[in-house]
Design a protein around this motif. Structure first.
Motif, mmCIF file in Angstrom:
data_model
loop_
_atom_site.group_PDB
_atom_site.id
_atom_site.type_symbol
_atom_site.label_atom_id
_atom_site.label_comp_id
_atom_site.label_asym_id
_atom_site.label_seq_id
_atom_site.Cartn_x
_atom_site.Cartn_y
_atom_site.Cartn_z
ATOM 1 N N ALA A 15 35.749 36.090 38.827
ATOM 2 C CA ALA A 15 34.706 37.218 37.907
ATOM 3 C C ALA A 15 33.893 36.574 36.762
ATOM 4 C CB ALA A 15 35.742 38.028 37.285
ATOM 5 N N ASP A 36 42.260 43.806 33.062
ATOM 6 C CA ASP A 36 43.097 42.583 33.789
ATOM 7 C C ASP A 36 44.551 43.097 33.113
ATOM 8 O OD1 ASP A 36 42.359 39.631 34.805
ATOM 9 O OD2 ASP A 36 44.186 39.919 34.035
ATOM 10 N N ASN A 38 46.549 41.043 32.284
ATOM 11 C CA ASN A 38 46.806 39.810 31.555
ATOM 12 C C ASN A 38 46.041 40.262 30.209
ATOM 13 O OD1 ASN A 38 46.862 37.474 29.782
ATOM 14 N ND2 ASN A 38 47.191 36.211 31.470
ATOM 15 N N VAL A 41 43.710 37.485 28.800
ATOM 16 C CA VAL A 41 42.543 37.218 29.686
ATOM 17 C C VAL A 41 41.425 38.160 29.484
ATOM 18 C CG1 VAL A 41 41.876 37.036 32.225
ATOM 19 C CG2 VAL A 41 43.669 35.645 31.345
ATOM 20 N N TYR A 58 44.071 49.446 35.990
ATOM 21 C CA TYR A 58 43.101 49.916 36.344
ATOM 22 C C TYR A 58 42.683 51.354 36.712
ATOM 23 C CZ TYR A 58 45.302 49.614 41.157
ATOM 24 O OH TYR A 58 46.118 49.781 42.192
ATOM 25 N N CYS A 73 38.283 41.843 41.700
ATOM 26 C CA CYS A 73 38.039 40.455 41.409
ATOM 27 C C CYS A 73 39.603 39.709 41.320
ATOM 28 C CB CYS A 73 37.169 39.854 40.403
ATOM 29 S SG CYS A 73 35.502 40.398 40.669
ATOM 30 N N VAL A 78 46.341 42.272 45.427
ATOM 31 C CA VAL A 78 45.634 43.238 44.563
ATOM 32 C C VAL A 78 44.279 43.749 45.161
ATOM 33 C CG1 VAL A 78 45.609 44.304 42.381
ATOM 34 C CG2 VAL A 78 47.238 42.336 42.718
ATOM 35 N N HIS A 79 44.019 43.617 46.375
ATOM 36 C CA HIS A 79 42.589 44.016 46.825
ATOM 37 C C HIS A 79 42.921 45.448 47.265
ATOM 38 C CE1 HIS A 79 40.706 39.837 47.648
ATOM 39 N NE2 HIS A 79 41.131 39.935 46.502
ATOM 40 N N LYS A 97 36.539 38.340 48.723
ATOM 41 C CA LYS A 97 37.081 37.967 50.046
ATOM 42 C C LYS A 97 38.557 37.278 49.898
ATOM 43 C CE LYS A 97 37.750 34.021 49.737
ATOM 44 N NZ LYS A 97 38.463 32.912 49.033
ATOM 45 N N CYS A 125 30.287 35.371 50.418
ATOM 46 C CA CYS A 125 28.903 34.849 49.499
ATOM 47 C C CYS A 125 28.292 33.632 50.553
ATOM 48 C CB CYS A 125 29.442 34.128 48.153
ATOM 49 S SG CYS A 125 30.725 32.959 48.450
ATOM 50 N N TRP A 163 45.971 25.831 40.452
ATOM 51 C CA TRP A 163 46.002 27.249 39.555
ATOM 52 C C TRP A 163 46.084 28.285 40.487
ATOM 53 C CZ3 TRP A 163 41.676 24.845 41.438
ATOM 54 C CH2 TRP A 163 40.624 25.807 42.239
ATOM 55 N N ASP A 179 42.021 31.362 52.895
ATOM 56 C CA ASP A 179 41.457 31.109 51.541
ATOM 57 C C ASP A 179 40.169 30.689 51.766
ATOM 58 O OD1 ASP A 179 40.865 31.250 48.817
ATOM 59 O OD2 ASP A 179 41.589 28.954 48.690
HETATM 60 N N1 LIG Z 1 33.825 34.102 46.674
HETATM 61 C C1 LIG Z 1 34.368 32.907 46.203
HETATM 62 O O1 LIG Z 1 33.694 31.898 46.407
HETATM 63 C C2 LIG Z 1 35.938 33.009 45.659
HETATM 64 C C3 LIG Z 1 36.380 31.961 44.879
HETATM 65 C C4 LIG Z 1 37.553 31.884 44.329
HETATM 66 C C5 LIG Z 1 38.430 33.219 44.401
HETATM 67 N N2 LIG Z 1 37.783 34.245 45.198
HETATM 68 C C6 LIG Z 1 38.852 35.337 45.394
HETATM 69 O O2 LIG Z 1 38.911 36.021 44.262
HETATM 70 C C7 LIG Z 1 39.903 36.641 44.014
HETATM 71 C C8 LIG Z 1 40.428 36.138 42.596
HETATM 72 O O3 LIG Z 1 40.564 34.945 42.473
HETATM 73 P P1 LIG Z 1 40.451 33.928 41.199
HETATM 74 O O4 LIG Z 1 40.428 32.608 41.413
HETATM 75 O O5 LIG Z 1 39.640 34.628 40.223
HETATM 76 O O6 LIG Z 1 41.916 34.336 40.587
HETATM 77 P P2 LIG Z 1 42.496 34.327 39.198
HETATM 78 O O7 LIG Z 1 44.043 34.125 39.007
HETATM 79 O O8 LIG Z 1 41.656 33.390 38.358
HETATM 80 O O9 LIG Z 1 41.996 35.616 38.595
HETATM 81 C C9 LIG Z 1 42.678 37.034 39.099
HETATM 82 C C10 LIG Z 1 42.891 37.912 37.784
HETATM 83 O O10 LIG Z 1 43.369 39.184 38.497
HETATM 84 C C11 LIG Z 1 44.315 39.522 37.229
HETATM 85 N N3 LIG Z 1 44.959 40.564 37.982
HETATM 86 C C12 LIG Z 1 46.136 40.347 38.761
HETATM 87 N N4 LIG Z 1 46.740 41.639 39.156
HETATM 88 C C13 LIG Z 1 46.174 42.477 38.524
HETATM 89 C C14 LIG Z 1 46.150 44.044 38.581
HETATM 90 N N5 LIG Z 1 47.079 44.569 39.147
HETATM 91 N N6 LIG Z 1 45.017 44.546 37.740
HETATM 92 C C15 LIG Z 1 44.223 43.968 37.185
HETATM 93 N N7 LIG Z 1 44.088 42.559 37.034
HETATM 94 C C16 LIG Z 1 45.126 41.805 37.711
HETATM 95 C C17 LIG Z 1 44.889 38.639 37.028
HETATM 96 O O11 LIG Z 1 45.767 38.448 35.720
HETATM 97 C C18 LIG Z 1 43.842 37.366 36.824
HETATM 98 O O12 LIG Z 1 43.403 37.346 35.694
HETATM 99 C C19 LIG Z 1 40.792 36.174 45.225
HETATM 100 O O13 LIG Z 1 40.967 37.255 46.154
HETATM 101 C C20 LIG Z 1 40.240 35.044 45.846
HETATM 102 O O14 LIG Z 1 40.241 34.885 47.204
HETATM 103 C C21 LIG Z 1 36.550 34.136 45.827
#
Ligand SMILES: NC(=O)c1ccc[n+]([C@@H]2O[C@H](COP(=O)([O-])OP(=O)(O)OC[C@H]3O[C@@H](n4cnc5c(N)ncnc54)[C@H](O)[C@@H]3O)[C@@H](O)[C@H]2O)c1
Length: 346
Positions: A15, A36, A38, A41, A58, A73, A78-79, A97, A125, A163, A179
């Motif tokens: 995000a 979020d 958290n 965050v 949400y 995101c 949680v998609h 994704k 993307c 992470w 992933d």
């Molecule tokens: N398109 C890309 O290039 C790319 C890159 C990285 C990650 N992603 C995707 O993005 C998604 C998130 O990855 P990230 O790296 O941002 O993870 P992240 O852990 O950094 O962030 C995810 C956030 O979601 C929050 N969260 C979890 N459960 C929740 C809920 N029920 N309600 C609200 N918030 C909630 C967490 O607290 C966290 O802050 C994944 O599906 C990953 O595959 C895509």
């Protein structure tokens, strides 16, 4: 000009790194609310991007009638639920994704989208990668002829994320295949013309991920709680007669990271990253290297395309059905590895 009010669910890495900055560049969107679980965050994102409406649940965000579209995101587990809830609440949805952890989740999301009549796009993307965009033009012009094979690599030498939840099978649905493999598989299937997968044979391994003391180029991961594969290989049959092989790894003993697909057609071939096109002309083998390709910011292009599809009421560029096909391939490879034999894909 209609201004789209946007909600973002999950304000972590992707995000902050992609969605917020890309949205800020758009003239016709307003980030209205964020969520979020958290609180720290959430607050940090609210301050950084100046968003006052902040929720830890949400459903509260989805209750805001002003919100037109929602960005999902959150981690892979949680998609499905927020996507379906958002569609039911009458919002357009762009979801990170992979579509979900498995085909059942993806199918439920596609069904909800169809029922709602709202736009539903998966954030793949790499569709806006300069090689993919240029190669599509060569393929459409028939330069490769019929493509019967794609060889896909999504390989890191020592790139286990230190992470997030990327090493957690329950939360992610799998390891490198779901992933990073999902990115390359998505654009490969797109360039193949989105055939349907019909069978898969695969094998996964977990070696380095479960051992202490290895180099961690993406940080030090928790090897004791490593529950996903660190290497996967698969062979996939497609309904147009073509086939696809994939290797995907977070930690393989290879020279260097490799994110590329080789396409082999009956008239020519091509490889991405960097793009080369292989042909034969006037009794001579030719290798064509494009020059002057310009790489746009893929996230800005992706998000612009989503809002253009809403504005123009056209099909989104990455449909739920296309993303569902990709997760069926991934699931097929995992199932085949467990079964020890080729499995059918419905
Ligand atoms: N398109 C890309 O290039 C790319 C890159 C990285 C990650 N992603 C995707 O993005 C998604 C998130 O990855 P990230 O790296 O941002 O993870 P992240 O852990 O950094 O962030 C995810 C956030 O979601 C929050 N969260 C979890 N459960 C929740 C809920 N029920 N309600 C609200 N918030 C909630 C967490 O607290 C966290 O802050 C994944 O599906 C990953 O595959 C895509």
């Amino acid at each position: 000009m209609k201004i789209f009010n946007v909600g973002i669910i999950g304000t972590g890495g992707i995000a902050n790194g992609a969605h917020f900055p890309a949205l800020e560049k758009q003239q016709d969107v307003n980030i209205m609310a964020i969520c979020d679980i958290n609180g720290d965050v959430l607050k940090a994102a609210g301050e950084r991007w100046n968003v006052k409406n902040q929720f830890e649940d949400y459903n509260k965000l989805l209750e805001m009638p002003e919100i037109d579209a929602v960005h999902i995101c959150t981690p892979n587990d949680v998609h499905m639920d927020p996507t379906i809830s958002a569609l039911k609440a009458g919002k357009h949805v762009i979801c990170e994704k992979p579509i979900g952890r498995n085909p059942a989740e993806g199918k439920a999301m596609c069904d909800a989208a169809e029922k709602s009549g709202k736009k539903f796009m998966v954030a793949q993307c790499w569709r806006w990668n300069q090689d993919v965009v240029a190669l599509k033009r060569f393929i459409d012009a028939g330069e490769l002829g019929d493509i019967f094979m794609a060889r896909v690599w999504a390989m890191r030498r020592r790139g286990i994320p230190g992470w997030g939840v990327f090493i957690n099978k329950e939360k992610q649905g799998g390891g490198p295949l779901i992933d990073i493999g999902v990115h390359i598989l998505d654009f490969t299937m797109y360039l193949l013309g989105n055939p349907k997968p019909i069978a898969a044979s695969g094998k996964t391994y977990t070696n380095i991920g479960k051992e202490p003391g290895h180099v961690g180029n993406l940080g030090q991961w928790d090897w004791e709680n490593y529950t996903v594969e660190d290497y996967a290989a698969g062979f996939v049959r497609l309904d147009n007669g073509a086939s696809l092989v994939i290797e995907s790894s977070f930690a393989a003993n290879i020279k260097e990271d490799k994110f590329t697909t080789t396409f082999i057609g009956d008239k020519g071939g091509a490889q991405t990253g960097p793009l080369e096109i292989y042909g034969e002309k006037h009794g001579t083998l030719t290798d064509t290297t494009p020059s002057g390709l310009k790489q746009p910011n893929i996230y800005e292009s992706e998000i612009r395309a989503f809002y253009d599809a809403i504005r123009d009421d056209t099909e989104v560029p990455v449909t739920g059905e296309q993303a569902l096909n990709v997760i069926k391939i991934i699931d097929g490879i995992y199932r085949s590895s467990d079964a020890g034999k080729e499995v059918a894909i419905d």
